[in-house]
Scaffold this motif. Structure first.
Motif, short mmCIF file in Angstrom:
data_model
loop_
_atom_site.label_atom_id
_atom_site.label_comp_id
_atom_site.label_asym_id
_atom_site.label_seq_id
_atom_site.Cartn_x
_atom_site.Cartn_y
_atom_site.Cartn_z
N LEU A 68 -43.08 -107.63 112.89
CA LEU A 68 -42.89 -107.52 114.33
C LEU A 68 -42.14 -106.25 114.70
CD1 LEU A 68 -42.05 -111.22 115.30
CD2 LEU A 68 -44.23 -109.99 115.50
N HIS A 69 -41.20 -105.84 113.86
CA HIS A 69 -40.52 -104.56 114.09
C HIS A 69 -41.51 -103.41 114.01
CE1 HIS A 69 -36.23 -105.01 114.74
NE2 HIS A 69 -36.18 -105.99 113.85
N LEU A 71 -44.72 -103.61 114.70
CA LEU A 71 -45.52 -103.63 115.92
C LEU A 71 -44.77 -103.02 117.09
CD1 LEU A 71 -47.22 -107.17 115.86
CD2 LEU A 71 -48.27 -104.95 115.38
N GLU A 72 -43.49 -103.30 117.19
CA GLU A 72 -42.70 -102.77 118.29
C GLU A 72 -42.54 -101.26 118.19
OE1 GLU A 72 -38.51 -103.90 120.51
OE2 GLU A 72 -38.60 -103.90 118.32
N ASP A 73 -42.37 -100.74 116.98
CA ASP A 73 -42.18 -99.31 116.79
C ASP A 73 -43.49 -98.54 116.74
OD1 ASP A 73 -39.50 -99.89 116.66
OD2 ASP A 73 -39.43 -99.89 114.46
N GLY A 74 -44.60 -99.27 116.57
CA GLY A 74 -45.90 -98.62 116.47
C GLY A 74 -46.21 -98.10 115.10
N GLU A 197 -42.21 -113.77 124.60
CA GLU A 197 -42.12 -112.33 124.49
C GLU A 197 -41.82 -111.92 123.05
OE1 GLU A 197 -39.30 -110.91 127.25
OE2 GLU A 197 -40.38 -111.65 129.02
N LEU A 198 -42.18 -110.68 122.72
CA LEU A 198 -42.02 -110.19 121.36
C LEU A 198 -40.54 -110.13 120.97
CD1 LEU A 198 -43.28 -109.02 118.80
CD2 LEU A 198 -43.17 -106.75 119.89
N VAL A 199 -39.70 -109.68 121.89
CA VAL A 199 -38.28 -109.56 121.59
C VAL A 199 -37.66 -110.93 121.34
CG1 VAL A 199 -36.05 -108.80 122.48
CG2 VAL A 199 -38.09 -107.42 122.92
N MET A 202 -38.65 -112.12 117.95
CA MET A 202 -37.88 -111.44 116.90
C MET A 202 -36.46 -112.00 116.81
SD MET A 202 -39.21 -107.54 117.61
CE MET A 202 -37.95 -106.82 116.59
#
Length: 242
Positions: A68-69, A71-74, A197-199, A202
């Motif tokens: 997931l980190h 995905l968040e950072d791309g 939500e993604l956050v 996480m």
């Protein structure tokens, strides 16, 4: 019980215990010790299983959190091999969830039974205990009181049974790990409700990761407590006999 009359005087009576009655008392004591030893062995085995489950859960949650980190950072692109790994991790967590519940429930029942029998076994062998045996089990199901009441009852047994003061640190360290684990587990449970939500997802995985991390030292400390207290209680009849 046998009552015998002195044949010489016909007036002196002696009261004594038959050998059969003494042997039955020794057999009863040996049976109680054997049952307690068997329960202790089963509990230690269940704690080992809980440790393996906690370690597996820790690894799965760590992989999901890193994914997931990414995905968040791309840094993780669709079609990467990471997606295939995450699919396997999710499948493993899905299959492991009922096993985890079963193993944890089994270990919990054995733990409560072991607490209760440890208190009763110690009292049976002459330990001067003020707390009732039911305190080691009953207060676990009462909110807030379960943070210290069961600990007081078990500490009384531990301090009376374990002669070596160098082992007294085991009990408070184990209980501190238990309180920390319960707090983190409650936090993870609360965060499950906000995983849209993604956050938030996480944060929930981070809380579960910390709870799994706290479970490992908790289980290690508990195994040391079970080993030390169980050995001391089972050695009490031989010390009394000597």
């Amino acid at each position: 019980m046998s009552i015998q009359q002195d044949q010489a005087t016909d007036s002196v009576w002696t009261i004594g215990f038959d050998d059969k009655e003494e042997r039955s008392g020794d057999a009863l004591m040996d049976g109680a010790g054997e049952r307690y030893r068997t329960l202790t062995t089963w509990l230690r085995c269940s704690l080992w299983l809980c440790g393996m489950v906690a370690l597996l859960s820790f690894g799965c949650n760590l992989c999901l959190l890193l994914f997931l980190h990414g995905l968040e950072d791309g840094t993780v692109a669709e079609g990467d091999g990471m997606y295939l790994l995450i699919d396997k991790v999710i499948a493993l967590k899905t299959l492991g969830a009922p096993v985890s519940i079963l193993v944890t429930s089994f270990a919990s029942v054995l733990s409560l039974r072991w607490f209760y029998l440890s208190h009763g076994f110690g009292r049976q062998h002459g330990l001067r205990l003020q707390q009732p045996a039911r305190s080691t089990v009953l207060f676990y199901f009462i909110p807030v009181l379960n943070l210290w009441k069961p600990y007081l009852a078990l500490r009384e047994v531990f301090n009376e049974a374990v002669p070596c003061s160098g082992s007294r640190w085991l009990l408070p360290v184990w209980w501190g790990c238990w309180v920390l684990f319960q707090s983190l587990s409650w936090l993870a449970f609360r965060l499950v409700q906000d995983t849209d939500e993604l956050v938030a997802l996480m944060d929930m995985l981070l809380a579960r990761l910390l709870a799994d991390g706290a479970a490992l030292p908790l289980l290690i400390m508990f195994m040391l407590v079970v080993r030390r207290l169980g050995t001391a209680l089972l050695a009490m009849p031989s010390r009394a006999a000597s």
